[in-house]
Design a protein around this motif. Structure first.
Motif, PDB file in Angstrom:
ATOM      1  N   GLU A   1       0.794  -1.242   0.000  1.00 29.21           N
ATOM      2  CA  GLU A   1       0.000   0.000   0.000  1.00 29.21           C
ATOM      3  C   GLU A   1       0.822   1.286   0.000  1.00 29.21           C
ATOM      4  O   GLU A   1       0.422   2.284  -0.583  1.00 29.21           O
ATOM      5  CB  GLU A   1      -0.965   0.000   1.202  1.00 29.21           C
ATOM      6  CG  GLU A   1      -2.185  -0.848   0.935  1.00 29.21           C
ATOM      7  CD  GLU A   1      -3.066  -1.027   2.174  1.00 29.21           C
ATOM      8  OE1 GLU A   1      -2.841  -0.339   3.197  1.00 29.21           O
ATOM      9  OE2 GLU A   1      -3.958  -1.888   2.106  1.00 29.21           O
ATOM     10  N   GLN A   2       1.955   1.262   0.691  1.00 29.87           N
ATOM     11  CA  GLN A   2       2.754   2.501   0.784  1.00 29.87           C
ATOM     12  C   GLN A   2       3.996   2.448  -0.096  1.00 29.87           C
ATOM     13  O   GLN A   2       4.958   3.175   0.139  1.00 29.87           O
ATOM     14  CB  GLN A   2       3.152   2.749   2.255  1.00 29.87           C
ATOM     15  CG  GLN A   2       1.990   2.800   3.224  1.00 29.87           C
ATOM     16  CD  GLN A   2       0.967   3.882   2.878  1.00 29.87           C
ATOM     17  OE1 GLN A   2       1.258   4.848   2.159  1.00 29.87           O
ATOM     18  NE2 GLN A   2      -0.262   3.717   3.364  1.00 29.87           N
ATOM     19  N   VAL A   3       3.984   1.542  -1.081  1.00 27.69           N
ATOM     20  CA  VAL A   3       5.184   1.342  -1.907  1.00 27.69           C
ATOM     21  C   VAL A   3       4.900   1.728  -3.356  1.00 27.69           C
ATOM     22  O   VAL A   3       3.822   1.470  -3.875  1.00 27.69           O
ATOM     23  CB  VAL A   3       5.623  -0.145  -1.837  1.00 27.69           C
ATOM     24  CG1 VAL A   3       6.743  -0.434  -2.825  1.00 27.69           C
ATOM     25  CG2 VAL A   3       6.050  -0.496  -0.420  1.00 27.69           C
ATOM     26  N   ARG A   4       5.884   2.367  -4.002  1.00 32.31           N
ATOM     27  CA  ARG A   4       5.839   2.535  -5.466  1.00 32.31           C
ATOM     28  C   ARG A   4       7.111   1.920  -6.040  1.00 32.31           C
ATOM     29  O   ARG A   4       8.188   2.060  -5.451  1.00 32.31           O
ATOM     30  CB  ARG A   4       5.768   4.018  -5.854  1.00 32.31           C
ATOM     31  CG  ARG A   4       4.446   4.620  -5.517  1.00 32.31           C
ATOM     32  CD  ARG A   4       4.134   5.924  -6.250  1.00 32.31           C
ATOM     33  NE  ARG A   4       2.866   6.383  -5.714  1.00 32.31           N
ATOM     34  CZ  ARG A   4       2.702   7.507  -5.014  1.00 32.31           C
ATOM     35  NH1 ARG A   4       3.702   8.344  -4.853  1.00 32.31           N
ATOM     36  NH2 ARG A   4       1.534   7.822  -4.517  1.00 32.31           N
ATOM     37  N   LEU A   5       6.944   1.255  -7.166  1.00 29.41           N
ATOM     38  CA  LEU A   5       8.081   0.627  -7.854  1.00 29.41           C
ATOM     39  C   LEU A   5       8.114   1.143  -9.279  1.00 29.41           C
ATOM     40  O   LEU A   5       7.086   1.146  -9.954  1.00 29.41           O
ATOM     41  CB  LEU A   5       7.892  -0.893  -7.941  1.00 29.41           C
ATOM     42  CG  LEU A   5       8.242  -1.784  -6.773  1.00 29.41           C
ATOM     43  CD1 LEU A   5       8.094  -3.241  -7.206  1.00 29.41           C
ATOM     44  CD2 LEU A   5       9.636  -1.529  -6.241  1.00 29.41           C
ATOM     45  N   VAL A   6       9.296   1.536  -9.724  1.00 30.74           N
ATOM     46  CA  VAL A   6       9.430   1.979 -11.125  1.00 30.74           C
ATOM     47  C   VAL A   6      10.678   1.324 -11.710  1.00 30.74           C
ATOM     48  O   VAL A   6      11.562   0.886 -10.966  1.00 30.74           O
ATOM     49  CB  VAL A   6       9.547   3.526 -11.225  1.00 30.74           C
ATOM     50  CG1 VAL A   6       8.233   4.187 -10.858  1.00 30.74           C
ATOM     51  CG2 VAL A   6      10.679   4.062 -10.370  1.00 30.74           C
ATOM     52  N   PRO A   7      10.794   1.258 -13.034  1.00 32.25           N
ATOM     53  CA  PRO A   7      11.998   0.663 -13.627  1.00 32.25           C
ATOM     54  C   PRO A   7      13.220   1.565 -13.407  1.00 32.25           C
ATOM     55  O   PRO A   7      13.092   2.794 -13.436  1.00 32.25           O
ATOM     56  CB  PRO A   7      11.670   0.574 -15.128  1.00 32.25           C
ATOM     57  CG  PRO A   7      10.195   0.813 -15.246  1.00 32.25           C
ATOM     58  CD  PRO A   7       9.788   1.622 -14.063  1.00 32.25           C
ATOM     59  N   PHE A   8      14.369   0.944 -13.176  1.00 28.87           N
ATOM     60  CA  PHE A   8      15.634   1.673 -13.058  1.00 28.87           C
ATOM     61  C   PHE A   8      15.899   2.385 -14.381  1.00 28.87           C
ATOM     62  O   PHE A   8      15.474   1.917 -15.448  1.00 28.87           O
ATOM     63  CB  PHE A   8      16.747   0.648 -12.777  1.00 28.87           C
ATOM     64  CG  PHE A   8      18.029   1.238 -12.232  1.00 28.87           C
ATOM     65  CD1 PHE A   8      18.077   1.790 -10.962  1.00 28.87           C
ATOM     66  CD2 PHE A   8      19.197   1.204 -12.990  1.00 28.87           C
ATOM     67  CE1 PHE A   8      19.270   2.312 -10.455  1.00 28.87           C
ATOM     68  CE2 PHE A   8      20.387   1.722 -12.489  1.00 28.87           C
ATOM     69  CZ  PHE A   8      20.427   2.282 -11.223  1.00 28.87           C
TER      70      PHE A   8
END
Ligand code: PLP
Length: 454
Positions: A195-202
């Protein structure tokens, strides 16, 4: 799973079967121990990673000696896994043996500080150009505390990380993307960890900008180069933009140098001139004694200032940090000896030169057999891009990873005196290794490649 080009698949299967059988036959004592151990420990090991990471039964160890491991059946192995970089100092270097022996005789733990802590903090401050340091028991706990400090300072909830990252086995750090959605990376985690995480590509600056735009990200945690999906290097100018974007967004930049600290005193932060708000460390600075550390600017360290008006209620108005054994006397004695007597400028230079020699060796063997392989190059660490393309993000690493070939490589090596790096890492040279050790690795690899070319 990808198939490395130019490799005979039938030979991979045949050789894997043969090498697995040889691994077992030549290790009667290890086989006996695993039989006994399965009765008292899940999977027969004290920590699941000791078998899961390697693709064969656990290898039981008698001792380490400099760059080598000696297993309970008496095999001597050049250690290029170096316990996932944590034994970059080599096994039991004399200054560490002396410091740790003396300290344990005088008491390893008091829940009170010893002078060694000042020397270690001063030395880390000098290397990473950050003035204040806190200590934990692992890199995982260093990252956990750094995130809490960032949330407290910014008053924001979100944590931004990169796809393919690894920062430790803490709940929120174990989030991944599957079919477009964020999910817990393993079992035993609540669905709400996402819920409190965002992931994006390097390397994708636009995605980072979008993730920061709502103004709710407390910190971005990243390695300088990703090291847990092979090696993913930053594009030219990536870090400068990352710094600019995080500053503009009021987001703290936490750089995790747990692995990349093997590249030099002050890690890649120093080599590349990065400007993090917080640096997190662990593994090799303790030379095998558990340690984690995080360094911070004066502004960040204000979050840990003593609280004047704590009235003694159940609510403690402090950032949640600490642990009974954090900063203990033994880890400080070990880290002091490691930093001041083992991890010297010259030792780093030599290990990086040998890492380059290893990478050259891997590429030259491949080229002489018409294979497109490229070697990763990260100071003392090399590694394999079997399709000849160094990845820009974790998706590219996954697209080229040949798990069957890597498993065979590990088995072939262990049966011929080399403890190869675990999957998704790459062979790394400890400060104790020599040119001859690197040549031994390369010759052993050459013998495998000859038999595998289609
Ligand atoms: C970049 C990075 N950070 C943190 C960790 C966590 O280290 P530990 O398991 O020692 O807590 C790891 C472990 O591999 C790592 O690779």
């Amino acid at each position: 799973m990808a198939h490395a080009p130019g490799i005979d698949r039938r030979r991979i299967r045949e050789l894997t079967e043969r090498e697995l059988a040889r691994f077992t036959v030549e290790r009667p004592r290890s086989t006996e121990l695993i039989g006994r151990a399965r009765a008292c420990m899940p999977q027969g090991v004290p920590n699941g990673w000791m078998t899961e990471l390697f693709g064969h039964d656990p290898l039981w160890i008698d001792r380490g000696e400099g760059p080598y491991l000696i297993d309970v059946d008496g095999h001597r192995l050049l250690d290029t896994n170096i316990a996932d970089t944590s034994m970059f100092c080599g096994h039991s270097p004399q200054p560490v043996v002396k410091a740790v022996s003396e300290r344990i005789a005088l008491g390893p733990q008091f829940l009170m500080p010893t002078e060694d802590a000042i020397v270690v903090a001063e030395e880390l401050a000098r290397r990473w150009a950050l003035p204040k340091w806190r200590f934990t028991l692992s890199a995982t706990t260093a990252n956990t505390e750094a995130i809490r400090v960032a949330r407290h300072l910014t008053g924001r909830p979100k944590l931004l990380m990169f796809e393919g990252k690894y920062h430790g086995h803490a709940d929120e750090m174990l989030v991944t993307r599957e079919d477009g959605a964020l999910v817990p990376e393993m079992l035993g985690l609540l669905p709400s960890v996402t819920e409190q995480v965002r992931l994006v590509p390097f390397n994708e600056l636009e995605a980072i900008e979008r993730a920061l735009a709502p103004g709710d990200v407390a910190c971005l945690v990243t390695e300088p180069a990703l090291t847990n999906v092979g090696v993913v290097m930053p594009d030219a100018g990536f870090h400068a933009e990352l710094r600019r974007l995080t500053r503009e967004a009021g987001t703290l930049l936490v750089i995790d140098e747990t692995h990349t600290l093997i590249c030099g005193p002050g890690g890649l932060v120093r080599i590349w001139g990065l400007e993090p708000d917080v640096v997190t460390l662990g593994k090799s600075i303790g030379a095998g004694v558990p340690i984690g550390a995080y360094g911070m600017t004066e502004a960040v360290s204000s979050a840990l200032d003593p609280v004047a008006d704590y009235g003694g209620g159940d609510f403690v108005p402090e950032v949640a940090t600490g642990g009974t054994l954090f900063g203990n006397a033994l880890q400080m004695a070990s880290a002091r000896a490691a930093l001041t007597e083992v991890l010297t400028d010259e030792a780093y230079e030599r290990a990086s030169r040998l890492g380059g020699r290893l990478a050259d060796g891997i590429e030259s063997i491949a080229a002489s057999h018409g294979l497109p392989w490229k070697a990763h190059r990260l100071g003392p660490r090399a590694g394999y891009a079997f399709d000849g393309r160094l990845p820009r993000d974790s998706a590219e690493t996954h697209a080229s990873h040949d798990a069957d070939l890597y498993r065979l490589l590990r088995l072939w090596m262990v049966n011929r005196g080399v403890w190869e790096a675990m999957e998704w890492a790459g062979p790394a040279i400890s400060v104790a290794a020599s040119d001859a050790d690197v040549d031994h690795y390369v010759e052993t690899l050459a013998a495998l490649v000859i038999g595998l070319v289609a």
